[in-house]
Structures are given as C-alpha cells and as structure tokens.
Design an enzyme around this catalytic site. Structure first.
Site, PDB file in Angstrom:
ATOM      1  N   THR A  35       0.821  -1.213   0.000  1.00  0.00           N
ATOM      2  CA  THR A  35       0.000   0.000   0.000  1.00  0.00           C
ATOM      3  C   THR A  35       0.857   1.266   0.000  1.00  0.00           C
ATOM      4  OG1 THR A  35      -1.803  -1.185   1.085  1.00  0.00           O
ATOM      5  CG2 THR A  35      -1.862   1.220   1.192  1.00  0.00           C
ATOM      6  N   MET A  42       1.293   6.857  -6.843  1.00  0.00           N
ATOM      7  CA  MET A  42       0.176   7.752  -7.183  1.00  0.00           C
ATOM      8  C   MET A  42       0.611   9.209  -7.007  1.00  0.00           C
ATOM      9  SD  MET A  42      -3.080   5.839  -5.464  1.00  0.00           S
ATOM     10  CE  MET A  42      -4.053   4.649  -6.368  1.00  0.00           C
ATOM     11  N   GLU A  43       1.280   9.498  -5.884  1.00  0.00           N
ATOM     12  CA  GLU A  43       1.749  10.859  -5.634  1.00  0.00           C
ATOM     13  C   GLU A  43       2.723  11.325  -6.713  1.00  0.00           C
ATOM     14  OE1 GLU A  43       2.480  12.628  -1.810  1.00  0.00           O
ATOM     15  OE2 GLU A  43       2.164  10.663  -0.854  1.00  0.00           O
ATOM     16  N   HIS A  69      -7.054   0.906  -1.196  1.00  0.00           N
ATOM     17  CA  HIS A  69      -6.334  -0.177  -1.865  1.00  0.00           C
ATOM     18  C   HIS A  69      -7.351  -1.298  -2.037  1.00  0.00           C
ATOM     19  CE1 HIS A  69      -2.142  -2.255  -2.160  1.00  0.00           C
ATOM     20  NE2 HIS A  69      -2.939  -2.584  -3.156  1.00  0.00           N
TER      21      HIS A  69
END
Length: 130
Positions: A35, A42-43, A69
């Site tokens: 995770t 993603m960031e 997630h």
C-alpha cells in the site's frame, strides 16, 4: 506561478518486483504491491503530470491523500497509475488517482498537492531546524 488546466493527466507504469512488494507474510508467502508503494507512485504520477507546467524554481508537495487499496497486484504484474487534475484552487492542485494491474482496478482515490517555491520552502525548513 502556473497555468494548470483541469483535466491535465499523467500516467506511470510499474512492474511489481520484490523491491515494492510486502514481505511481512514471509518471503515464500503471498508477495504483492504494498500500500505505501502504491500511494507513493500515485503521488509521483500527480507531481510529474503538472511539473512541466510550473515556472522554474517551483515544484509540488503532497498535502492530502485519500486512497483505497482495492485489490492485490502480485509480483510480476504491471500496474498503471493515472492521475487527473480535478481542481486548482490558489496553490492547491487536486487530483483523481487510480491504479490498475493487468486484470483489474487495484486502487483509487484523491490526492492534493501544494505548489511551492523550492528556495522559500528550503529556507523555511532551515529556520525550523534551528
């Protein structure tokens, strides 16, 4: 400072390897994308989507993450991360983020980044350390 259009998109792909997989279930157990690694990618996908649109000397930092997630991506699968700008309010840029492996959506949510002047940010941090 920046002209970031709503709808600006970014994409990044990652092969799930042991470097980004969980190991707390044992090295011979189920190994899947962790995770924290998913959220970090993603960031970075969000950052890289808008970085070319910023003035020199500016960058972005994460300020908020709201991500689920949804499914596991095992070692050997490729995960595609996408980010789309949904709002720009002053120095705040909001994104919709998603991660998909070769079979299904594995993560989704929202992320916010603040546009910063890197030199001013570094000065504030140096003062804080004193």
């Amino acid at each position: 400072m920046a002209n970031i259009p709503i709808g600006t998109r970014g994409e990044f792909t990652l092969l799930v390897t042991s470097d980004v997989a969980i190991d707390f279930l044992g090295l011979d157990g189920p190994r899947v994308l962790s995770t924290p690694q998913m959220i970090g990618r993603m960031e970075m996908t969000c950052r890289n989507a808008v970085l070319p649109l910023l003035d020199p000397g500016y960058d972005t930092v994460g300020t908020q993450v709201n991500v689920a997630h949804l499914a596991a991506a095992p070692i050997g699968m490729t995960v595609t991360f996408t980010a789309e700008v949904t709002a720009v309010i002053d120095r705040r840029v909001q994104f919709r983020v998603e991660a998909r492996d070769e079979k299904e959506k594995i993560g989704e949510g929202t992320h916010e980044r603040a546009i910063i002047n890197v030199a001013k940010f570094a000065t504030r941090l140096a003062q804080k350390k004193q």
